[in-house]
Design a protein around this motif. Structure first.
Motif, short mmCIF file in Angstrom:
data_model
loop_
_atom_site.label_atom_id
_atom_site.label_comp_id
_atom_site.label_asym_id
_atom_site.label_seq_id
_atom_site.Cartn_x
_atom_site.Cartn_y
_atom_site.Cartn_z
N SER A 230 0.81 -1.21 0.00
CA SER A 230 0.00 0.00 0.00
C SER A 230 0.85 1.26 0.00
N CYS A 231 2.13 1.13 0.40
CA CYS A 231 3.03 2.28 0.43
C CYS A 231 3.96 2.32 -0.79
N MET A 232 3.72 1.45 -1.75
CA MET A 232 4.59 1.38 -2.92
C MET A 232 3.92 2.02 -4.13
N VAL A 233 4.72 2.71 -4.92
CA VAL A 233 4.23 3.37 -6.13
C VAL A 233 4.67 2.55 -7.34
N PRO A 234 3.75 2.16 -8.20
CA PRO A 234 4.16 1.42 -9.41
C PRO A 234 5.10 2.27 -10.26
N ALA A 235 6.16 1.66 -10.72
CA ALA A 235 7.14 2.40 -11.53
C ALA A 235 6.50 2.98 -12.78
N GLU A 236 5.54 2.26 -13.34
CA GLU A 236 4.91 2.73 -14.58
C GLU A 236 4.19 4.06 -14.38
N ARG A 237 3.79 4.36 -13.14
CA ARG A 237 3.11 5.62 -12.87
C ARG A 237 4.06 6.80 -13.03
N ILE A 307 11.90 7.34 -16.45
CA ILE A 307 11.17 6.52 -15.49
C ILE A 307 12.02 6.38 -14.23
N VAL A 308 11.37 6.31 -13.08
CA VAL A 308 12.09 6.07 -11.83
C VAL A 308 12.47 4.60 -11.76
N ASN A 309 13.76 4.33 -11.73
CA ASN A 309 14.24 2.94 -11.70
C ASN A 309 14.18 2.34 -10.31
N ASN A 310 14.54 3.13 -9.29
CA ASN A 310 14.55 2.63 -7.92
C ASN A 310 14.47 3.82 -6.98
N ILE A 358 9.29 2.02 -4.57
CA ILE A 358 8.89 1.85 -5.97
C ILE A 358 8.60 0.37 -6.21
N ARG A 359 7.56 0.07 -6.94
CA ARG A 359 7.27 -1.31 -7.31
C ARG A 359 7.57 -1.48 -8.80
N PRO A 360 8.66 -2.15 -9.15
CA PRO A 360 9.04 -2.27 -10.56
C PRO A 360 8.12 -3.21 -11.32
N GLN A 361 8.03 -2.99 -12.61
CA GLN A 361 7.30 -3.89 -13.48
C GLN A 361 8.12 -5.17 -13.68
N PRO A 362 7.48 -6.31 -13.84
CA PRO A 362 8.23 -7.55 -14.11
C PRO A 362 9.07 -7.41 -15.39
N GLY A 363 10.13 -8.15 -15.44
CA GLY A 363 10.98 -8.13 -16.63
C GLY A 363 11.98 -7.00 -16.59
N ASP A 364 11.89 -6.10 -17.58
CA ASP A 364 12.85 -5.00 -17.68
C ASP A 364 12.81 -4.07 -16.48
N GLY A 365 11.62 -3.90 -15.91
CA GLY A 365 11.51 -3.03 -14.74
C GLY A 365 12.30 -3.58 -13.56
N GLU A 366 12.23 -4.89 -13.34
CA GLU A 366 13.00 -5.50 -12.26
C GLU A 366 14.49 -5.43 -12.54
N ARG A 368 16.03 -3.05 -14.28
CA ARG A 368 16.44 -1.67 -14.01
C ARG A 368 16.49 -1.39 -12.52
N TYR A 369 15.56 -1.98 -11.79
CA TYR A 369 15.51 -1.81 -10.33
C TYR A 369 16.80 -2.32 -9.69
N ARG A 370 17.26 -3.49 -10.10
CA ARG A 370 18.48 -4.07 -9.51
C ARG A 370 19.74 -3.38 -10.03
N GLU A 371 19.71 -2.98 -11.28
CA GLU A 371 20.86 -2.24 -11.80
C GLU A 371 21.04 -0.90 -11.09
N ALA A 372 19.94 -0.30 -10.65
CA ALA A 372 20.03 0.97 -9.92
C ALA A 372 20.79 0.78 -8.61
N SER A 373 20.59 -0.35 -7.93
CA SER A 373 21.35 -0.61 -6.70
C SER A 373 22.83 -0.76 -7.01
N ALA A 374 23.14 -1.43 -8.11
CA ALA A 374 24.54 -1.57 -8.51
C ALA A 374 25.14 -0.22 -8.86
N ARG A 375 24.37 0.63 -9.54
CA ARG A 375 24.88 1.96 -9.89
C ARG A 375 25.07 2.83 -8.66
#
Length: 614
Positions: A230-237, A307-310, A358-366, A368-375
């Motif tokens: 309930s506290c997460m925003v979909p990345a697509e938004r 788009i917000v990655n993370n 942020i709640r990433p979309q499955p696939g590319d969104g996830e 990008r989400y993990r790559e953001a932590s690495a970055r």
């Protein structure tokens, strides 16, 4: 938003190739002025050198300065200088410096590592200074202190630093291949920048490989399933798409799009994406990897996507890409630019607000989400491991009876000064174990904190005995007491396992200084720092490690309850390990702290007799 999987070295070579083929000089409106400057620079060089020799002081021959008065037309909705406008001025100044060295037009290939420290208001003056730090075979870098941006208040005469930036340029001449002359550093600062520029270039070339290795070898602790949806925003938004038509005012004299204009458009869509997550006006803190991958011309349509990655606790990463196409050929889009930007949201006291997840979309969104932590980890590395100032202070100092009082004082006071800093940021919390970080111009520091059901004096005495540290800290394989200096100070020789794939284990010569509280509310302190001893020189069997400032502080929180805090000011050899944990790519910090807690609980009634007198 797609990242290429092509080897980064090939990408860099392709960038230089298209730059030369298309004569894409991104500096646009500055082209005529900078060409005149390039022609005049040689004729004025001897005069300038004579002036410097005459007592006016040395000035780098590639240095270019720009001053601009901030007008209302340059500002955003908060009345502050728009970052997009600032990027145009930075791009212009950097290119003029590059051209002064090359003697011909130069193409912007990339701009990255921009860290914004302050905002600029209407009526203030922006002072930009750029200089070439090093020239390579086909490109040159304007980096480190190469691009410095400062702000000036004309009424109060106050000045402050705004940001620094790194940029890479490719020289281009119509009829012949350009062979850049080497820069000749004169001052200590220039020599440092010159040597570091090669390492920065190597890091850029290995950037894609570094991301890949981090994702392959580290487990990213995203905790997506355990978070409150309930506290997460979909990345697509947060997704933004905008189209711009390249008109003559956006281009240079050759009809190619001005690079500073593209960066300004990218900052605009990134800000919109960030605003959709936080529902506020975000502040841009860092820009990473403006990468020019291809040209665009007048008449092109540029499609900008963001788009917000993370979203981390106090910051968010926004990814931006730019595609170009001609009228009637929308299906033939060309990826010409990409970047990653980090935003924060400040409250009324200019403190960062906590952001929604942020709640990433499955696939590319996830992905990008993990790559953001690495970055995030790489950003910390790039900001601190290449910091020139970090090498200016000696880490290990010679130990001698004549300076033991000073060293003991310096050891304890350095730790206390680190503890009392007010800008520690909570990075993570797992099972009541908290990890804080502190970033400044010189170092990245971290701080681990936990509550233990042990009397404060017992915790202090147990952890004061470094001979027992291997019982709970796997980074201490063995410890030898070299010298008991006095009741409060001792020198130890520590052997530590290899870190980060090193073939050799490490050894340290450490001064441990212990202090009881001087007054109520003061903590117990154990301060650690590296020293050198003639009896323990470096040996081929070990790689000599160093610690500048680290140690423990203990606060009494109640009966049989102690707050134990460990601090460490990361040195270059230890930094990779630190940033891996800070970015959430490793849990070794947490494991070590829990082992320390268990050690205190198991041994609280078993104190070393030699420490009972403390």
């Amino acid at each position: 938003m797609e990242r290429t999987t092509v080897d980064n070295r090939a990408v860099c070579e392709d960038e230089m190739r298209w730059c030369i083929q298309h004569s894409t000089w991104h500096m646009g409106f500055a082209s005529v002025f900078s060409s005149r400057m390039s022609r005049k620079s040689a004729s004025h060089a001897e005069k300038d050198d004579g002036a410097m020799a005459g007592g006016e002081g040395y000035r780098n021959p590639t240095e270019v300065q720009m001053s601009q008065l901030v007008l209302p037309c340059h500002t955003n909705q908060r009345g502050e200088l728009s970052v997009g406008q600032l990027l145009k001025w930075i791009d212009t100044t950097a290119c003029l410096s590059a051209e002064r060295h090359a003697g011909c037009p130069c193409v912007t290939a990339s701009m990255d590592d921009i860290y914004f420290e302050h905002t600029i208001s209407v009526g203030q003056v922006v002072n930009i200074k750029a200089k070439v730090n090093r020239a390579f075979n086909s490109s040159m870098e304007v980096c480190g202190v190469g691009i410095q941006v400062a702000s000036e208040d004309l009424c109060s005469e106050k000045q402050w630093n705004v940001c620094k930036a790194l940029a890479t340029f490719v020289a281009h001449r119509e009829l012949s291949k350009v062979k850049l002359k080497q820069t000749t550093p004169q001052t200590e600062e220039e020599k440092t920048e010159h040597s570091v520029a090669a390492e920065r270039r190597r890091m850029r070339l290995l950037y894609a490989d570094t991301i890949k290795d981090l994702l392959a070898n580290c487990v990213i602790q995203d905790d997506l399933e355990s978070r409150d949806c309930s506290c997460m925003v979909p990345a697509e938004r947060t997704r933004v798409e905008s189209v711009e038509l390249v008109l003559p005012p956006h281009a240079n004299h050759q009809g190619n799009t001005f690079g500073g204009q593209i960066m300004a458009w990218m900052e605009n869509v990134a800000t919109i994406a960030a605003s959709r997550l936080c529902r506020a006006h975000p502040t841009l803190k860092t820009i990473e990897m403006f990468h020019f991958r291809g040209p665009s011309q007048v008449g092109d349509r540029l499609v900008l996507k963001a788009i917000v990655n993370n979203a981390f606790k106090h910051s968010m990463e926004v990814g931006v890409c730019v595609e170009a196409y001609r009228q009637g050929a929308e299906t033939q889009r060309r990826h010409i630019n990409s970047a990653f930007m980090t935003f924060v949201v400040l409250d009324a006291d200019d403190q960062p607000r906590t952001l929604p997840w942020i709640r990433p979309q499955p696939g590319d969104g996830e992905r990008r989400y993990r790559e953001a932590s690495a970055r995030k980890k790489i950003r910390l590395d790039r900001k601190y491991i290449v910091s020139c100032k970090q090498t200016e202070m000696p880490i290990s100092v010679p130990w001698d009876p004549s300076n033991q009082v000073y060293l003991s004082y310096n050891n304890v006071s350095s730790l206390k000064m680190l503890v009392t800093k007010d800008n520690w940021v909570l990075s993570s919390e797992i099972n009541q174990v908290r990890l804080y970080t502190l970033e400044d111009d010189k170092f990245l520091s971290f701080h681990m904190e936990m509550l233990v059901q042990v009397e404060t004096i017992q915790a202090f005495l147990l952890l004061s005995d470094l001979l027992r540290r291997p019982e709970w800290d796997k980074h201490y394989r063995s410890v030898e007491l070299v010298q008991q200096v006095d009741e409060d100070d001792a020198i130890y020789h520590v052997i530590s396992p290899a870190l980060g794939g090193d073939a050799k284990p490490q050894d340290f010569v450490i001064l441990a200084s212990r202090r009881k509280p001087c007054d109520n509310g003061d903590p117990y302190v154990i301060a650690l720092r590296s020293v050198t001893l003639p009896t323990h020189p470096e040996t081929p069997a070990y790689r000599r490690g160093e610690t500048l400032c680290s140690g423990f502080c203990f606060w009494r929180e109640g009966d049989q309850l102690t707050k134990v805090s460990y601090y460490n000011q990361a040195t270059p050899g230890f930094l990779n390990y630190v940033t891996t944990n800070v970015a959430g790519l490793s849990s070794e910090f947490y494991t070590t702290v829990k082992a320390c807690e268990q050690f205190l609980l198991d041994n609280r009634s078993d104190l070393a007799p030699s420490l009972q007198t403390l």
